[in-house]
Motif scaffolding. Structure first.
Motif, PDB file in Angstrom:
ATOM      1  N   LYS A   1       0.859  -1.174   0.000  1.00  0.00           N
ATOM      2  CA  LYS A   1       0.000   0.000   0.000  1.00  0.00           C
ATOM      3  C   LYS A   1       0.899   1.228   0.000  1.00  0.00           C
ATOM      4  CE  LYS A   1      -3.768   2.232   2.420  1.00  0.00           C
ATOM      5  NZ  LYS A   1      -3.155   3.546   2.528  1.00  0.00           N
TER       6      LYS A   1
ATOM      7  N   SER B   1      -8.584  -7.861   0.843  1.00  0.00           N
ATOM      8  CA  SER B   1      -9.469  -7.269  -0.152  1.00  0.00           C
ATOM      9  C   SER B   1      -8.766  -6.091  -0.812  1.00  0.00           C
ATOM     10  CB  SER B   1     -10.764  -6.788   0.507  1.00  0.00           C
ATOM     11  OG  SER B   1     -11.554  -6.093  -0.430  1.00  0.00           O
ATOM     12  N   ARG B   2      -8.962  -5.954  -2.082  1.00  0.00           N
ATOM     13  CA  ARG B   2      -8.373  -4.827  -2.812  1.00  0.00           C
ATOM     14  C   ARG B   2      -9.363  -3.682  -2.940  1.00  0.00           C
ATOM     15  NH1 ARG B   2      -5.044  -9.097  -2.116  1.00  0.00           N
ATOM     16  NH2 ARG B   2      -3.178  -8.953  -3.380  1.00  0.00           N
ATOM     17  N   GLU B   3     -10.485  -3.760  -2.252  1.00  0.00           N
ATOM     18  CA  GLU B   3     -11.489  -2.696  -2.286  1.00  0.00           C
ATOM     19  C   GLU B   3     -11.630  -2.071  -0.903  1.00  0.00           C
ATOM     20  OE1 GLU B   3     -15.256  -3.769  -3.945  1.00  0.00           O
ATOM     21  OE2 GLU B   3     -14.328  -5.118  -5.402  1.00  0.00           O
ATOM     22  N   LYS B   4     -11.811  -0.752  -0.876  1.00  0.00           N
ATOM     23  CA  LYS B   4     -12.015  -0.061   0.390  1.00  0.00           C
ATOM     24  C   LYS B   4     -13.422  -0.325   0.888  1.00  0.00           C
ATOM     25  CE  LYS B   4      -8.833   3.746  -0.226  1.00  0.00           C
ATOM     26  NZ  LYS B   4      -8.691   5.205  -0.230  1.00  0.00           N
TER      27      LYS B   4
ATOM     28  N   ARG C   1     -16.011   3.046   0.270  1.00  0.00           N
ATOM     29  CA  ARG C   1     -15.916   3.612  -1.082  1.00  0.00           C
ATOM     30  C   ARG C   1     -16.943   4.701  -1.231  1.00  0.00           C
ATOM     31  NH1 ARG C   1     -16.518  -1.492  -4.673  1.00  0.00           N
ATOM     32  NH2 ARG C   1     -17.750   0.021  -5.767  1.00  0.00           N
TER      33      ARG C   1
END
Length: 117
Positions: free
Chosen positions: A95, A110-113, A116
């Protein structure tokens, strides 16, 4: 301000932290199956302790800020940790320029916040 400064509050000592009382928090058992370690990687030797922790089933958040000036060393360390994540069927992400997160078996990142917007 890097992640470790935000996470640990800069150059503080252990006396600056307050231990929170866990008596009010329900607990399934007193033994944790996994620990989260905070590490700082300054060179090749620092990767050994991280690899050992991941092999033991623990998650490691590592500050790699000091590796930026030595690109070959940084690449070598990251490649070693990537191999460890593959071997244990864990995960690894970088990161920004200053953080690596390496997980043990069965833990994926996970690659997603979550927040969002």
């Amino acid at each position: 301000m890097g992640f470790m400064d935000r996470f640990l509050g800069g150059s503080r000592s252990t006396e600056d932290y307050v231990e929170l009382d866990l008596d009010d928090v329900p607990s399934g058992s007193s033994e944790a199956s996994m620990q989260v370690h905070i590490a700082e990687i300054q060179g090749q030797d620092d990767a050994i302790a991280i690899k050992d922790a991941v092999y033991d089933g623990d998650l490691v958040v590592a500050d790699v800020t000091r590796l930026r000036t030595e690109d070959r060393t940084a690449e070598h360390v990251i490649d070693e940790l990537r191999q460890v994540a593959r071997e244990v069927d864990g995960d690894i992400v970088q990161k920004g320029d200053d953080q690596l997160i390496v997980t043990p078996t069965g833990v994926k990142i996970s690659r997603e916040k979550l927040n969002r917007r």
